[in-house]
Design a protein around this motif. Structure first.
Motif, mmCIF file in Angstrom:
data_model
loop_
_atom_site.group_PDB
_atom_site.id
_atom_site.type_symbol
_atom_site.label_atom_id
_atom_site.label_comp_id
_atom_site.label_asym_id
_atom_site.label_seq_id
_atom_site.Cartn_x
_atom_site.Cartn_y
_atom_site.Cartn_z
ATOM 1 N N TRP A 1 -1.007 3.162 9.997
ATOM 2 C CA TRP A 1 -1.349 4.187 10.992
ATOM 3 C C TRP A 1 -1.793 5.483 10.319
ATOM 4 O O TRP A 1 -2.699 6.160 10.815
ATOM 5 C CB TRP A 1 -0.200 4.426 11.966
ATOM 6 N N ALA A 2 -1.181 5.820 9.180
ATOM 7 C CA ALA A 2 -1.585 7.037 8.468
ATOM 8 C C ALA A 2 -3.003 6.877 7.916
ATOM 9 O O ALA A 2 -3.800 7.821 7.948
ATOM 10 C CB ALA A 2 -0.599 7.346 7.346
ATOM 11 N N LEU A 3 -3.314 5.690 7.435
ATOM 12 C CA LEU A 3 -4.667 5.420 6.951
ATOM 13 C C LEU A 3 -5.669 5.525 8.099
ATOM 14 O O LEU A 3 -6.758 6.085 7.937
ATOM 15 C CB LEU A 3 -4.727 4.031 6.313
ATOM 16 N N SER B 1 0.835 -1.191 0.000
ATOM 17 C CA SER B 1 0.000 0.000 0.000
ATOM 18 C C SER B 1 0.879 1.253 0.000
ATOM 19 O O SER B 1 1.905 1.286 0.671
ATOM 20 C CB SER B 1 -0.893 0.001 1.235
ATOM 21 N N ILE C 1 0.293 3.959 1.448
ATOM 22 C CA ILE C 1 0.144 4.676 2.708
ATOM 23 C C ILE C 1 0.202 3.651 3.840
ATOM 24 O O ILE C 1 -0.347 2.566 3.731
ATOM 25 C CB ILE C 1 -1.184 5.482 2.732
ATOM 26 N N SER C 2 0.892 4.010 4.912
ATOM 27 C CA SER C 2 1.033 3.066 6.018
ATOM 28 C C SER C 2 -0.288 2.906 6.767
ATOM 29 O O SER C 2 -1.199 3.725 6.638
ATOM 30 C CB SER C 2 2.132 3.534 6.967
ATOM 31 N N VAL D 1 -5.388 7.408 10.768
ATOM 32 C CA VAL D 1 -5.549 8.835 11.095
ATOM 33 C C VAL D 1 -6.500 9.497 10.104
ATOM 34 O O VAL D 1 -7.398 10.254 10.500
ATOM 35 C CB VAL D 1 -4.174 9.549 11.111
ATOM 36 N N VAL D 2 -6.328 9.197 8.825
ATOM 37 C CA VAL D 2 -7.204 9.795 7.805
ATOM 38 C C VAL D 2 -8.651 9.361 8.028
ATOM 39 O O VAL D 2 -9.575 10.189 7.989
ATOM 40 C CB VAL D 2 -6.721 9.413 6.385
#
Length: 74
Positions: free
Chosen positions: A49-51, A44, A46-47, A53-54
């Protein structure tokens, strides 16, 4: 104190390995190592944890907006 010396395979060795690999692929055997392109295709951009947060920001905003509309009627 140096590691084992790495020598370049001869042209004959490379041809033999390439022919074996091509034969295995024709027979339907899978390669033992996945290619870089395959690894990138499955990874992916995006990691996790970033996903998270989004998703939290988007859905959290929706939930707070709904609560504001329901409970704070002007």
């Amino acid at each position: 104190m140096h590691g084992p010396s790495l020598r370049q395979p001869t042209e004959f060795e490379m041809r033999r390995r390439n022919e074996k690999f091509a034969k295995d692929v024709r027979e339907g055997k899978k390669a033992t190592h996945t290619s870089r392109a395959d690894k990138l295709a499955h990874k992916s951009p995006i990691s996790a944890w970033a996903l998270g947060v989004v998703i939290f920001v988007v859905f959290g905003g929706v939930i707070f907006e709904l609560a504001r509309l329901i409970f704070l009627k002007d």
